[in-house]
Design an enzyme around this catalytic site. Structure first.
Site, mmCIF file in Angstrom:
data_model
loop_
_atom_site.group_PDB
_atom_site.id
_atom_site.type_symbol
_atom_site.label_atom_id
_atom_site.label_comp_id
_atom_site.label_asym_id
_atom_site.label_seq_id
_atom_site.Cartn_x
_atom_site.Cartn_y
_atom_site.Cartn_z
ATOM 1 N N LYS A 107 0.793 -1.232 0.000
ATOM 2 C CA LYS A 107 0.000 0.000 0.000
ATOM 3 C C LYS A 107 0.827 1.284 0.000
ATOM 4 O O LYS A 107 0.379 2.305 -0.504
ATOM 5 C CB LYS A 107 -0.971 -0.008 1.184
ATOM 6 C CG LYS A 107 -2.128 -0.968 0.959
ATOM 7 C CD LYS A 107 -3.267 -0.696 1.926
ATOM 8 C CE LYS A 107 -4.538 -1.382 1.490
ATOM 9 N NZ LYS A 107 -4.451 -2.856 1.581
ATOM 10 N N GLU A 129 -9.890 7.749 3.457
ATOM 11 C CA GLU A 129 -10.810 6.949 4.261
ATOM 12 C C GLU A 129 -10.188 5.570 4.418
ATOM 13 O O GLU A 129 -9.328 5.169 3.617
ATOM 14 C CB GLU A 129 -12.185 6.889 3.602
ATOM 15 C CG GLU A 129 -12.453 5.698 2.741
ATOM 16 C CD GLU A 129 -11.607 5.609 1.496
ATOM 17 O OE1 GLU A 129 -11.082 4.515 1.271
ATOM 18 O OE2 GLU A 129 -11.471 6.598 0.756
ATOM 19 N N SER A 400 1.479 -9.834 -1.077
ATOM 20 C CA SER A 400 1.083 -8.418 -0.977
ATOM 21 C C SER A 400 1.332 -7.826 0.398
ATOM 22 O O SER A 400 1.551 -6.627 0.531
ATOM 23 C CB SER A 400 -0.387 -8.254 -1.361
ATOM 24 O OG SER A 400 -1.227 -9.040 -0.545
HETATM 25 C C1 LIG Z 1 -5.327 -3.833 1.169
HETATM 26 C C2 LIG Z 1 -4.666 -5.107 0.887
HETATM 27 C C3 LIG Z 1 -5.044 -5.919 -0.205
HETATM 28 C C4 LIG Z 1 -6.206 -5.608 -1.098
HETATM 29 O O1 LIG Z 1 -6.097 -4.426 -1.801
HETATM 30 P P1 LIG Z 1 -5.869 -4.416 -3.386
HETATM 31 O O2 LIG Z 1 -6.169 -3.037 -3.785
HETATM 32 O O3 LIG Z 1 -6.815 -5.424 -3.952
HETATM 33 O O4 LIG Z 1 -4.459 -4.809 -3.599
HETATM 34 C C5 LIG Z 1 -4.320 -7.069 -0.452
HETATM 35 N N1 LIG Z 1 -3.297 -7.438 0.334
HETATM 36 C C6 LIG Z 1 -2.905 -6.702 1.398
HETATM 37 C C7 LIG Z 1 -1.775 -7.160 2.227
HETATM 38 C C8 LIG Z 1 -3.579 -5.512 1.714
HETATM 39 O O5 LIG Z 1 -3.188 -4.789 2.765
#
Ligand SMILES: *Cc1c(COP(=O)(O)O)cnc(C)c1O
Length: 432
Positions: A107, A129, A400
Site C-alpha cells: 500500500k 478513508e 502483498s
Molecule cells: C489492502 C490489501 C489488499 C487488497 O487491496 P488491493 O487493492 O486489492 O491490492 C491485499 N493485500 C494486502 C496485504 C492488503 O493490505
C-alpha cells in the site's frame, strides 16, 4: 531496478501495458467519471497533474518518487525462490516480497505516490478513508514522511475493531475522524471523505487506496503500483532466464493485482490469475441483501460504484450488497474497472478461494517458507494449493503483505475450524 538498467524513468512509465485508460479513464465499457458536479474541477485538476508529473516526469517528480520508494520504502523488494513450495507443487514458485516494503504491504507504493503528487500540486492537506485501517496507516506514514497534515475518516465500528491501526495513524501525526452514520463502516467513511473533499478541493487531496474511483485514480494508482511488476519482470528474467508462465495475486479493489500484472499484460505467454475472496460460499442470499463473499470479478454484474462503472456485487434491483471475507482488505463489493475489462477480454483469469482454503494457505506459507502472510495474501496461496496442477512450470506469486496485523484473527479463525495443516492451538483455549 538493476544497475545495468539504463532506461530513464520516463521510458519506464511509458511501457505499453500502461497505456490503457490513460486518456479518458475508459476500459472498454468500464471506468469513467461518475461524480457530483462539485467534484469535477478537482478530478480534472488531478488528471492534469497526473499527465504532467507522472507521465511526463515534470520537475523530476517520478525521479523523486523512485528515490523515496528506495530510501523510505526499502525498494526494490526481492523476488525469492520458494524452495519448499517449489518441491511440493513440482513447479518453480517465486515470491515477490511486497511484505518487506515499509509498512508491511504494497500500500505504501500508492500512498507515497499520491501524497508526493499532492505536494507537487501545491496542496496543503491530505484526506483519506480507511476500513480495516491498512490504507489509512500507509497514508499516515506517507503524510508524516512528507510533512503534510492528514485526516483519516474511519467508521466508528471499524475504529473499535482496529485499535492498533488507529494508534499507528495517530502515532504518525494523523487525525482520525470517527464516522457515526449508517453502520459505521467503510461505506459511510467514503461518503464522509467525499463530502470533505467537495468543500475543500482547493487545498486538499483525497488519497484513494486502490485502482477504484473516478478517472484518473484507477490509472494513477496502477502506475504507482506498477513498480511491483516492473521489478518482478526484470528479476524473473535475471534469475530464471525467462518470463514466468503464470503470475498470481489476490484481488480486493485490485491495486496489488494490477501492480503485479501491469508489465506482464502484453506478454501473451504469461497467464494472469486474480484471486478473489470466495468467503464462506459463492451462493448469494438476495433476500438478505448479503453476498457471503467478495468475488466481484468472478460473480459480479455491471454497475456504478464510487465514481466508476465496473463489476459489482448487487442484487436484481441494482442495490449494492454487503460483502464478506475472512480478510478485511478483500472485503469490498466492487473491483477496479481495468481488471473488470481484462477479465471480459479473457486476459485475466478470475478465481475465487474460500475462507477455509485461504486459512490453509496462511498456514502453508508460514510453516513451509517461514513467511507469515496477510490473510488477503493467503488467498493466493490457497489458490496455489488447489490449482497448482493447472499452472505452468514457473509461477510468480505476489506476497502483498505480511500477517502480523492478522494474528488475532488467525488464532480465532483457526480455532473455529479443522485446518489440516495448522499447528496445535490448544494452548489458547481458556483464558486467552
Ligand atoms: C489492502 C490489501 C489488499 C487488497 O487491496 P488491493 O487493492 O486489492 O491490492 C491485499 N493485500 C494486502 C496485504 C492488503 O493490505
Amino acid at each position: 531496478m538493476s544497475e545495468t538498467d539504463t532506461r530513464t524513468t520516463e521510458e519506464m512509465s511509458r511501457r505499453p501495458g500502461r497505456e490503457r485508460g490513460r486518456d479518458d479513464g475508459k476500459f472498454g465499457r468500464y471506468g469513467g467519471q461518475y461524480v457530483p458536479e462539485a467534484l469535477m474541477p478537482a478530478i480534472e485538476e488531478l488528471a492534469d497533474a497526473y499527465e504532467r508529473y507522472v507521465l511526463n516526469n515534470e520537475d523530476g517528480f517520478m525521479d523523486e518518487f523512485r528515490e523515496r520508494l528506495a530510501d523510505f520504502g526499502g525498494r526494490p523488494t526481492p523476488l525469492q525462490r520458494a524452495d519448499r513450495l517449489s518441491e511440493r507443487y513440482d513447479t518453480e514458485v517465486y515470491l515477490k516480497r511486497e511484505d518487506l516494503l515499509h509498512g508491511g504491504a504494497h500500500k505504501l507504493n500508492n500512498a507515497l505516490g499520491q501524497v508526493l503528487l499532492a505536494k507537487y500540486m501545491g496542496k496543503e492537506r491530505i484526506i483519506a478513508e480507511t476500513g480495516a485501517g491498512q490504507h489509512g496507516t500507509a497514508t499516515a506514514m506517507a503524510a508524516a514522511h512528507l510533512d503534510m497534515p492528514c485526516t483519516i475518516y474511519m467508521g466508528e465500528r471499524d475504529i473499535n475493531r482496529q485499535r492498533p491501526n488507529v494508534f499507528r495513524m495517530k502515532l504518525n501525526g494523523s487525525e482520525v475522524k470517527p464516522v457515526t452514520t449508517g453502520r459505521g463502516t467503510l461505506k459511510e467513511a467514503i461518503s464522509e471523505t467525499m463530502r470533505d473533499w467537495a468543500e475543500t478541493v482547493e487545498d486538499t487531496h483525497y488519497v484513494i487506496g486502490s485502482i477504484v474511483g473516478p478517472h484518473p485514480f484507477p490509472v494513477m494508482v496502477r502506475d504507482f503500483q506498477a513498480v511491483i511488476s516492473e521489478e518482478a519482470r526484470e528479476q524473473a528474467i535475471e534469475k530464471t532466464g525467462g518470463l514466468p508462465t503464470d503470475v498470481v495475486a489476490c484481488a480486493g479493489g485490485g491495486s496489488n493485482t494490477m501492480g503485479t500484472f501491469a508489465d506482464f499484460v502484453d506478454d501473451e505467454s504469461v497467464a494472469l490469475h486474480a484471486v478473489e475472496a470466495g468467503g464462506s460460499t459463492l451462493e448469494v442470499d438476495e433476500e438478505e441483501g448479503v453476498a457471503p463473499n467478495s468475488a466481484s470479478l468472478y460473480t459480479g454484474d455491471e454497475g456504478v460504484l464510487h465514481g466508476a462503472r465496473t463489476k459489482l456485487l448487487q442484487d436484481s434491483d441494482g442495490q449494492i450488497m454487503e460483502s464478506h471475507s475472512i480478510s478485511s482488505g478483500l472485503d469490498y463489493a466492487g473491483v477496479g474497472p481495468e481488471l473488470a475489462y481484462l477479465v471480459d477480454e479473457g486476459r485475466v483469469d478470475p478465481v475465487a478461494v474460500d475462507d477455509d482454503a485461504a486459512l490453509e494457505g496462511f498456514h502453508r506459507l508460514s510453516n513451509t517458507e517461514g513467511i507469515i502472510p496477510a490473510l488477503e495474501t493467503a488467498h493466493a496461496f490457497g489458490y496455489l494449493e488447489e490449482h497448482h496442477e493447472e499452472l505452468g512450470e514457473r509461477v510468480v506469486v505476489n506476497v502483498s503483505g505480511r500477517g502480523d496485523k492478522d494474528l488475532d484473527a488467525a488464532i480465532e479463525e483457526t480455532d473455529q475450524r479443522d485446518v489440516a495443516n495448522a499447528p496445535d492451538m490448544s494452548m489458547f483455549t481458556g483464558g486467552m
